[in-house]
Design an enzyme around this catalytic site. Sequence first.
Site, PDB file in Angstrom:
ATOM      1  N   ALA A   1     -13.415  -4.999  -3.659  1.00  0.00           N
ATOM      2  CA  ALA A   1     -13.891  -4.414  -2.003  1.00  0.00           C
ATOM      3  C   ALA A   1     -12.731  -3.021  -1.463  1.00  0.00           C
ATOM      4  O   ALA A   1     -12.450  -3.082  -1.374  1.00  0.00           O
ATOM      5  CB  ALA A   1     -14.666  -5.185  -0.972  1.00  0.00           C
ATOM      6  N   LYS A   2     -14.333  -1.949  -1.965  1.00  0.00           N
ATOM      7  CA  LYS A   2     -13.028  -0.624  -1.646  1.00  0.00           C
ATOM      8  C   LYS A   2     -13.142  -1.071   0.441  1.00  0.00           C
ATOM      9  O   LYS A   2     -13.820   0.092   0.930  1.00  0.00           O
ATOM     10  CB  LYS A   2     -14.283   0.393  -1.837  1.00  0.00           C
ATOM     11  CG  LYS A   2     -13.251   1.819  -2.762  1.00  0.00           C
ATOM     12  CD  LYS A   2     -13.957   2.458  -3.056  1.00  0.00           C
ATOM     13  CE  LYS A   2     -13.637   3.679  -3.352  1.00  0.00           C
ATOM     14  NZ  LYS A   2     -12.111   3.562  -4.034  1.00  0.00           N
ATOM     15  N   VAL A   3     -12.058  -1.261   0.813  1.00  0.00           N
ATOM     16  CA  VAL A   3     -11.965  -1.535   2.628  1.00  0.00           C
ATOM     17  C   VAL A   3     -10.900  -0.495   3.101  1.00  0.00           C
ATOM     18  O   VAL A   3      -9.984  -0.427   2.590  1.00  0.00           O
ATOM     19  CB  VAL A   3     -11.482  -2.731   2.649  1.00  0.00           C
ATOM     20  CG1 VAL A   3     -11.663  -2.629   4.195  1.00  0.00           C
ATOM     21  CG2 VAL A   3     -12.605  -4.331   2.363  1.00  0.00           C
TER      22      VAL A   3
ATOM     23  N   TYR B   1      -6.100   0.030   2.183  1.00  0.00           N
ATOM     24  CA  TYR B   1      -5.632   1.337   1.101  1.00  0.00           C
ATOM     25  C   TYR B   1      -4.106   2.117   1.956  1.00  0.00           C
ATOM     26  O   TYR B   1      -3.487   3.242   0.940  1.00  0.00           O
ATOM     27  CB  TYR B   1      -6.855   2.279   1.399  1.00  0.00           C
ATOM     28  CG  TYR B   1      -7.251   2.603   0.079  1.00  0.00           C
ATOM     29  CD1 TYR B   1      -6.988   3.746  -0.807  1.00  0.00           C
ATOM     30  CD2 TYR B   1      -8.516   1.886  -0.012  1.00  0.00           C
ATOM     31  CE1 TYR B   1      -8.263   3.305  -2.617  1.00  0.00           C
ATOM     32  CE2 TYR B   1      -9.500   1.008  -1.029  1.00  0.00           C
ATOM     33  CZ  TYR B   1      -8.526   1.946  -1.900  1.00  0.00           C
ATOM     34  OH  TYR B   1      -9.769   1.784  -3.257  1.00  0.00           O
TER      35      TYR B   1
END
Length: 310
Positions: A154-156, A160
């Site tokens: 998931a690009k949460v 990052y």
Amino acid sequence: MADFAFFNKQFVPIAEAKLGIMTHALHYGTACFEGIRGNWNSEEQQMYLFRIRDHHERLKKSCHIMKIDLPYTADELSQLTVELAGRNGYQEDIYIRPLAYKSAQAIGVRLHNLEDDFLMFAIPFGPYLDVTKGCKCCVSTWRRIDDNMIPPRAKVTGLYVNSAMAKTEAWENGFDEAILLNHDGHVSEGSGENIFLVFEGKLVTPPPSDNILVGITRDTIMKLAKNELGIDTIERSIGRNELYLADECFLTGTAAHVTPVIEIDHRRVGEGAVGKITGKLQQLYFDIIRGKNPKYIDWCTPAYPSKVAA
Ligand code: PY5
């Protein structure tokens, strides 16, 4: 012309798109995002948006994992993306950032019982890393976050922090980019890119189970290698030592395109220059994302439909 953003379910001048200071996502990293490129084709005076539907499908999956209610289908999101690019009318490469976020003005660490919202904006955006000369990487002291901590698939936004730690450490030590290992010590990926190695004419890349983001550029490159160069990609765990022994190495990502890696941990990769297979894939990729290869035109959505030749 004013730059527009999609915000609070409508297009507004970007200067008017402001979030409250109590926004949940700002405090706890509870948002999912995508990065989509619009690639300017000057001969056609057209902007091609690359694989927008695939990006929005991934966004939907990220939101599912994060319990963010995104009330648009991937097709509707794609349509909004075309409209956003059209309203802004840039005549240069752009980067589009859709963000689905916990918009509640609320304190309390959780995913449940919070309102969600969606925003999107576009900015002019050139190269992220040096695609011509290639980049110098280090193996990070920071490990790639594990699937049981924050799902890397998931690009949460909160995830990052892991990438930012690694990137800044690399940069402060004189490198261009970091390569993160996972908890087993296997190569996972760059701070914002997937990684490929070339061994004896074959591509090798870590599998999703080694905590990578399953990249759309990664998928593009695997398909191009197979269809155009007859090269298979082997998805398998990679040991650190293999980084030093590969014939070629490159990074892939929406921002990074196909970036050659010429040095890792102060050791030359291959000849210490852009590798042969890397160069061929790069050339194919750059033509395709600008809509110059009819075979792959389905991956490209024109942002200025009125300019599409009849
Ligand atoms: N791995 C990570 C951790 C990423 O952040 C990205 C993309 C990729 C791999 C490659 O995925 P894709 O090919 O689907 O883009 N990173 C974002 C990008 O827009 C942000 C990078 C700063 O490229």
